[in-house]
Design a protein around this motif. Structure first.
Motif, mmCIF file in Angstrom:
data_model
loop_
_atom_site.group_PDB
_atom_site.id
_atom_site.type_symbol
_atom_site.label_atom_id
_atom_site.label_comp_id
_atom_site.label_asym_id
_atom_site.label_seq_id
_atom_site.Cartn_x
_atom_site.Cartn_y
_atom_site.Cartn_z
ATOM 1 N N ASP A 10 -10.454 30.475 -22.448
ATOM 2 C CA ASP A 10 -11.520 29.648 -23.023
ATOM 3 C C ASP A 10 -12.790 29.692 -22.184
ATOM 4 O OD1 ASP A 10 -10.382 28.804 -25.428
ATOM 5 O OD2 ASP A 10 -9.298 27.183 -24.437
ATOM 6 N N ASP A 11 -12.664 29.719 -20.862
ATOM 7 C CA ASP A 11 -13.847 29.841 -19.999
ATOM 8 C C ASP A 11 -14.595 31.135 -20.320
ATOM 9 O OD1 ASP A 11 -13.220 27.483 -18.558
ATOM 10 O OD2 ASP A 11 -12.007 28.621 -17.113
ATOM 11 N N LEU A 12 -13.838 32.201 -20.470
ATOM 12 C CA LEU A 12 -14.439 33.507 -20.739
ATOM 13 C C LEU A 12 -15.061 33.545 -22.143
ATOM 14 C CD1 LEU A 12 -11.614 35.666 -19.149
ATOM 15 C CD2 LEU A 12 -13.791 35.000 -18.106
ATOM 16 N N LEU A 13 -14.372 32.943 -23.110
ATOM 17 C CA LEU A 13 -14.921 32.910 -24.471
ATOM 18 C C LEU A 13 -16.152 32.014 -24.550
ATOM 19 C CD1 LEU A 13 -11.620 32.858 -26.548
ATOM 20 C CD2 LEU A 13 -13.222 34.766 -26.269
ATOM 21 N N ASP A 14 -16.164 30.926 -23.788
ATOM 22 C CA ASP A 14 -17.355 30.072 -23.750
ATOM 23 C C ASP A 14 -18.557 30.866 -23.240
ATOM 24 O OD1 ASP A 14 -15.839 27.921 -24.656
ATOM 25 O OD2 ASP A 14 -15.654 26.996 -22.668
ATOM 26 N N ALA A 15 -18.339 31.658 -22.203
ATOM 27 C CA ALA A 15 -19.420 32.497 -21.673
ATOM 28 C C ALA A 15 -19.851 33.532 -22.707
ATOM 29 C CB ALA A 15 -18.968 33.181 -20.386
ATOM 30 N N ALA A 16 -18.894 34.091 -23.430
ATOM 31 C CA ALA A 16 -19.217 35.088 -24.457
ATOM 32 C C ALA A 16 -20.043 34.469 -25.583
ATOM 33 C CB ALA A 16 -17.933 35.714 -25.011
ATOM 34 N N VAL A 17 -19.753 33.217 -25.935
ATOM 35 C CA VAL A 17 -20.538 32.522 -26.964
ATOM 36 C C VAL A 17 -21.995 32.418 -26.523
ATOM 37 C CG1 VAL A 17 -20.946 30.265 -28.054
ATOM 38 C CG2 VAL A 17 -18.648 31.235 -28.025
ATOM 39 N N ILE A 18 -22.214 32.020 -25.286
ATOM 40 C CA ILE A 18 -23.584 31.882 -24.774
ATOM 41 C C ILE A 18 -24.284 33.234 -24.783
ATOM 42 C CG2 ILE A 18 -24.958 31.313 -22.729
ATOM 43 C CD1 ILE A 18 -22.750 29.181 -22.110
ATOM 44 N N MET A 30 -17.641 43.179 -21.193
ATOM 45 C CA MET A 30 -16.649 42.675 -20.242
ATOM 46 C C MET A 30 -17.327 42.290 -18.926
ATOM 47 S SD MET A 30 -13.932 42.910 -22.110
ATOM 48 C CE MET A 30 -12.316 43.124 -21.381
ATOM 49 N N SER A 31 -18.220 43.151 -18.446
ATOM 50 C CA SER A 31 -18.867 42.861 -17.164
ATOM 51 C C SER A 31 -19.845 41.694 -17.281
ATOM 52 C CB SER A 31 -19.570 44.106 -16.616
ATOM 53 O OG SER A 31 -20.570 44.548 -17.506
ATOM 54 N N ALA A 32 -20.540 41.562 -18.418
ATOM 55 C CA ALA A 32 -21.475 40.437 -18.588
ATOM 56 C C ALA A 32 -20.731 39.115 -18.623
ATOM 57 C CB ALA A 32 -22.296 40.623 -19.857
ATOM 58 N N VAL A 33 -19.581 39.081 -19.273
ATOM 59 C CA VAL A 33 -18.781 37.851 -19.324
ATOM 60 C C VAL A 33 -18.270 37.512 -17.929
ATOM 61 C CG1 VAL A 33 -16.643 36.840 -20.206
ATOM 62 C CG2 VAL A 33 -18.182 38.045 -21.765
ATOM 63 N N ALA A 34 -17.773 38.518 -17.214
ATOM 64 C CA ALA A 34 -17.280 38.284 -15.854
ATOM 65 C C ALA A 34 -18.402 37.750 -14.970
ATOM 66 C CB ALA A 34 -16.707 39.573 -15.272
ATOM 67 N N GLN A 35 -19.554 38.368 -15.058
ATOM 68 C CA GLN A 35 -20.690 37.934 -14.246
ATOM 69 C C GLN A 35 -21.116 36.510 -14.611
ATOM 70 O OE1 GLN A 35 -24.106 40.479 -14.562
ATOM 71 N NE2 GLN A 35 -25.101 39.571 -12.784
ATOM 72 N N GLY A 38 -18.779 34.207 -12.956
ATOM 73 C CA GLY A 38 -18.553 34.451 -11.537
ATOM 74 C C GLY A 38 -17.160 34.947 -11.229
ATOM 75 N N ALA A 39 -16.589 35.691 -12.168
ATOM 76 C CA ALA A 39 -15.227 36.207 -12.000
ATOM 77 C C ALA A 39 -15.267 37.716 -11.788
ATOM 78 C CB ALA A 39 -14.395 35.895 -13.236
ATOM 79 N N PRO A 40 -14.249 38.254 -11.176
ATOM 80 C CA PRO A 40 -14.160 39.711 -11.130
ATOM 81 C C PRO A 40 -13.849 40.257 -12.526
ATOM 82 C CG PRO A 40 -12.239 38.699 -10.088
ATOM 83 C CD PRO A 40 -13.172 37.592 -10.473
ATOM 84 N N SER A 41 -14.284 41.468 -12.783
ATOM 85 C CA SER A 41 -14.061 42.073 -14.107
ATOM 86 C C SER A 41 -12.590 42.092 -14.480
ATOM 87 C CB SER A 41 -14.620 43.496 -14.155
ATOM 88 O OG SER A 41 -16.018 43.461 -14.072
ATOM 89 N N GLY A 42 -11.738 42.212 -13.472
ATOM 90 C CA GLY A 42 -10.304 42.238 -13.744
ATOM 91 C C GLY A 42 -9.807 40.975 -14.418
ATOM 92 N N SER A 43 -10.469 39.854 -14.161
ATOM 93 C CA SER A 43 -10.075 38.598 -14.806
ATOM 94 C C SER A 43 -10.273 38.676 -16.318
ATOM 95 C CB SER A 43 -10.896 37.424 -14.262
ATOM 96 O OG SER A 43 -10.577 37.175 -12.932
ATOM 97 N N LEU A 54 -12.103 41.189 -27.015
ATOM 98 C CA LEU A 54 -12.976 40.091 -26.609
ATOM 99 C C LEU A 54 -13.900 39.696 -27.758
ATOM 100 C CD1 LEU A 54 -14.300 38.212 -24.478
ATOM 101 C CD2 LEU A 54 -15.718 40.170 -23.814
ATOM 102 N N LEU A 55 -14.523 40.684 -28.402
ATOM 103 C CA LEU A 55 -15.414 40.395 -29.525
ATOM 104 C C LEU A 55 -14.658 39.737 -30.676
ATOM 105 C CD1 LEU A 55 -17.591 43.638 -29.567
ATOM 106 C CD2 LEU A 55 -18.348 41.332 -28.949
ATOM 107 N N ALA A 56 -13.464 40.228 -30.963
ATOM 108 C CA ALA A 56 -12.664 39.636 -32.037
ATOM 109 C C ALA A 56 -12.338 38.182 -31.723
ATOM 110 C CB ALA A 56 -11.379 40.438 -32.247
#
Length: 193
Positions: A10-18, A30-35, A38-43, A54-56
């Motif tokens: 949900d944290d990652l999807l919230d960032a993707a919404v923004i 993937m890298s924009a959401v991680a950035q 503040g997470a590593p891309s692996g997260s 992720l888009l779906a």
């Protein structure tokens, strides 16, 4: 005992919404959401196997949240006129309460790469759309609107016109006008007679 994850889906999807609301679907990588969190891309890759997943998920989580309230609004009153007005009003009220998500939904599933989604994601989207259109068909039948012209009238009254009320201000990054819900209701009522 393993440590709990610092960033959940949900944290990652919230960032993707923004990201999507401000830069469109192309901004959701993937890298924009991680950035953004503040997470590593692996997260991100740990929770979503790739960008199409992720888009779906960001599209489906958003549209399903909208559809749940929309169907509840249409089912909230046995009087078809009141139900139709409530449905039109919900489009605007939900957009007012969730402006980022509403800005995301101004794009279509195709803009979020639907062609590359897994079969499970496509079926999930189709089920949600089928539920909405089945309910709109019931509303149309309550008004005596059947066949292609009746279906077009219901979709125009309860989807297209309310979206038209919110589209311009959302795209411009402006708040919805205070009369927007009333305008959507009145347009739907006028079109449905």
């Amino acid at each position: 005992m393993p440590r709990p994850p610092r960033f959940d889906a949900d944290d990652l999807l919230d960032a993707a919404v923004i990201l999507a609301a401000t830069g469109g679907p192309a901004a959701v990588t993937m890298s924009a959401v991680a950035q953004a969190v503040g997470a590593p891309s692996g997260s991100v890759y740990h929770r979503f196997p790739g960008r199409s997943a992720l888009l779906a998920e960001v599209w489906l989580r958003t549209v399903e949240g909208f559809q749940e309230g929309y169907l509840a609004a249409l089912d909230g009153d046995p009087d078809p006129r009141a139900a139709a007005r409530a449905g039109a009003r919900h489009v605007v009220a939900w957009s007012r309460a969730h402006p980022r998500e509403a800005a995301l939904l101004l794009y279509g599933a195709e803009d979020f790469g639907r062609a590359g989604w897994s079969q499970e994601h496509r079926e999930r989207a189709d089920r949600g759309n089928a539920r909405v259109f089945a309910r709109l068909g019931m509303v149309g039948a309550d008004f005596g609107l059947t066949g292609p012209e009746g279906r077009d009238r219901i979709v125009l009254a309860l989807i297209d016109l309310p979206l038209g009320v919110v589209r311009r201000p959302l795209r411009a990054g402006h708040p919805l006008p205070p009369h927007a819900e009333h305008l959507a209701e009145e347009c739907a009522a006028a079109l449905l007679g």
